[in-house]
Design a protein around this motif. Structure first.
Motif, PDB file in Angstrom:
ATOM      1  N   ASN A  48       0.856  -1.180   0.000  1.00 26.49           N
ATOM      2  CA  ASN A  48       0.000   0.000   0.000  1.00 26.49           C
ATOM      3  C   ASN A  48       0.906   1.249   0.000  1.00 26.49           C
ATOM      4  O   ASN A  48       1.643   1.463  -0.936  1.00 26.49           O
ATOM      5  N   ASP A  49       0.911   2.019   1.059  1.00 28.91           N
ATOM      6  CA  ASP A  49       1.737   3.239   1.076  1.00 28.91           C
ATOM      7  C   ASP A  49       2.973   3.111   1.962  1.00 28.91           C
ATOM      8  O   ASP A  49       3.641   4.112   2.258  1.00 28.91           O
ATOM      9  N   SER A  50       3.288   1.884   2.384  1.00 22.41           N
ATOM     10  CA  SER A  50       4.434   1.694   3.284  1.00 22.41           C
ATOM     11  C   SER A  50       5.500   0.814   2.626  1.00 22.41           C
ATOM     12  O   SER A  50       5.196   0.003   1.751  1.00 22.41           O
ATOM     13  N   ARG A  51       6.733   0.988   3.070  1.00 24.76           N
ATOM     14  CA  ARG A  51       7.843   0.180   2.541  1.00 24.76           C
ATOM     15  C   ARG A  51       8.392  -0.693   3.658  1.00 24.76           C
ATOM     16  O   ARG A  51       8.608  -0.227   4.780  1.00 24.76           O
TER      17      ARG A  51
END
Length: 352
Positions: A244-247
């Motif tokens: 999603n929006d995290s690494r």
């Protein structure tokens, strides 16, 4: 609010005209009633969803609504809409029984491969290098098509994708992917659990789509656990992935909840690489989780009438090429519970 909703939705409820007018302008309360209505319909039919007579259910609903003509028009419309949503869900389940073809403890099923038209494809499988799983390498068809592979409970599969990426599919999993990846992307869709070893390609990101998440990589090793109706977990073993929006960094796991919220946590990745290499590996896990994996792998159900027995934590490591009786025997040697195989069910009881 909760008590008020239950009171209003009670079948024998008697509601004044004044209260009905208030309800018609109370959006929050109205929405709560709709949710209760839908939940009640679903839960009441939960054990027999596939045998629902949808038309009869909707006709019965309309009959009930005719008896409540005092209800405000807006509320009637909302409840009818809710009923239609429930009806559509029933129809989908009835129309497409193959959406959920797998059943723990049921009749053993074979791995199936279908094309985009839903036609079965007959292919030859070999044995994976881990000696536990079947291995499938799909030949390029020469034309763009979609492959849908279903791995039922009691089976496991190592799949080689068109770009030579490897996917180790756990029992009870499904994957959909194209016969040839596009020039700028490599997309697959997963339900269940799979361990990925992705071939590096800086120009074409590799993306795993699930119900709640999107995991994007260029070349790495990671595990995705995404069974329907359960919390999703994406675990990175090597390289780097974006969820999603995290690494994530190696040794991290993204936990994606039902409401799509997510948290990152550190985990031991050995359990995931052990599966790839042909082992069950649990280090301090609850017996409940251990039995869940055993049930899927051997296609057996678990019967236990004392939930507390499944809360014991164990270190449990065995080769996956052993039979279910061996797995049960090893659990019994832990002297925490007594497990016994009866037909296609493992019965768990307290030690005498």
């Amino acid at each position: 609010m909760t008590d008020e909703i239950i009171e209003i939705m009670e079948p024998k409820a008697s509601i004044s005209d004044k209260r009905l007018k208030q309800l018609d302008i109370d959006a929050e309360l109205k929405e709560g009633c709709e949710d209760v209505f839908m939940a009640a319909n679903l839960l009441s039919q939960k054990e027999n969803l596939l045998s629902i007579d949808v038309e009869k259910e909707l006709n019965d609903f309309h009959s009930r609504m005719d008896k409540r003509r005092r209800l405000p028009n807006k509320l009637i419309a909302a409840l009818v809409a809710a009923a239609c949503i429930v009806g559509i869900m029933f129809m989908v389940l009835n129309k497409n029984p193959e959406d959920e073809p797998m059943e723990l403890g049921g009749k053993p099923m074979a791995i199936t491969i279908k094309n985009g038209n839903g036609e079965l494809i007959d292919v030859k499988m070999t044995t994976s290098a881990n000696s536990c799983d079947k291995k499938l390498t799909m030949d390029k068809s020469g034309k763009h098509d979609i492959y849908m592979i279903t791995v039922p409970f009691g089976q496991a599969l190592e799949l080689v994708l068109p770009d030579s990426s490897q996917v180790f599919l756990h029992p009870g999993s499904k994957i959909t992917y194209p016969s040839e990846f596009e020039k700028n992307c490599r997309d697959v869709k997963l339900t269940g659990e799979a361990y990925f070893i992705v071939t590096k390609d800086e120009k074409r990101p590799f993306t795993v789509h699930t119900e709640k998440s999107r995991t994007r990589v260029y070349g790495t090793e990671f595990d995705v656990t995404a069974f329907r109706g359960q919390t999703e977990r994406i675990t990175l073993v090597e390289g780097s992935v974006g969820v999603n929006d995290s690494r994530l960094e190696p040794g991290q796991q993204a936990v994606v909840y039902e409401d799509a919220s997510m948290k990152l946590q550190d985990v031991d990745t050995e359990a995931y690489t052990a599966w790839r290499d042909g082992f069950f590996y649990f280090d301090g896990e609850e017996l409940k989780d251990i039995f869940t994996h055993i049930a899927r792998y051997y296609n057996v159900s678990i019967e236990c009438h004392d939930p507390n027995l499944l809360k014991y934590h164990m270190r449990f490591i065995i080769p996956r090429n052993k039979d279910v009786e061996y797995a049960i025997d090893m659990i019994n040697k832990m002297s925490k519970v007594h497990a016994e195989l009866r037909d296609r069910s493992i019965v768990v009881t307290e030690i005498d």
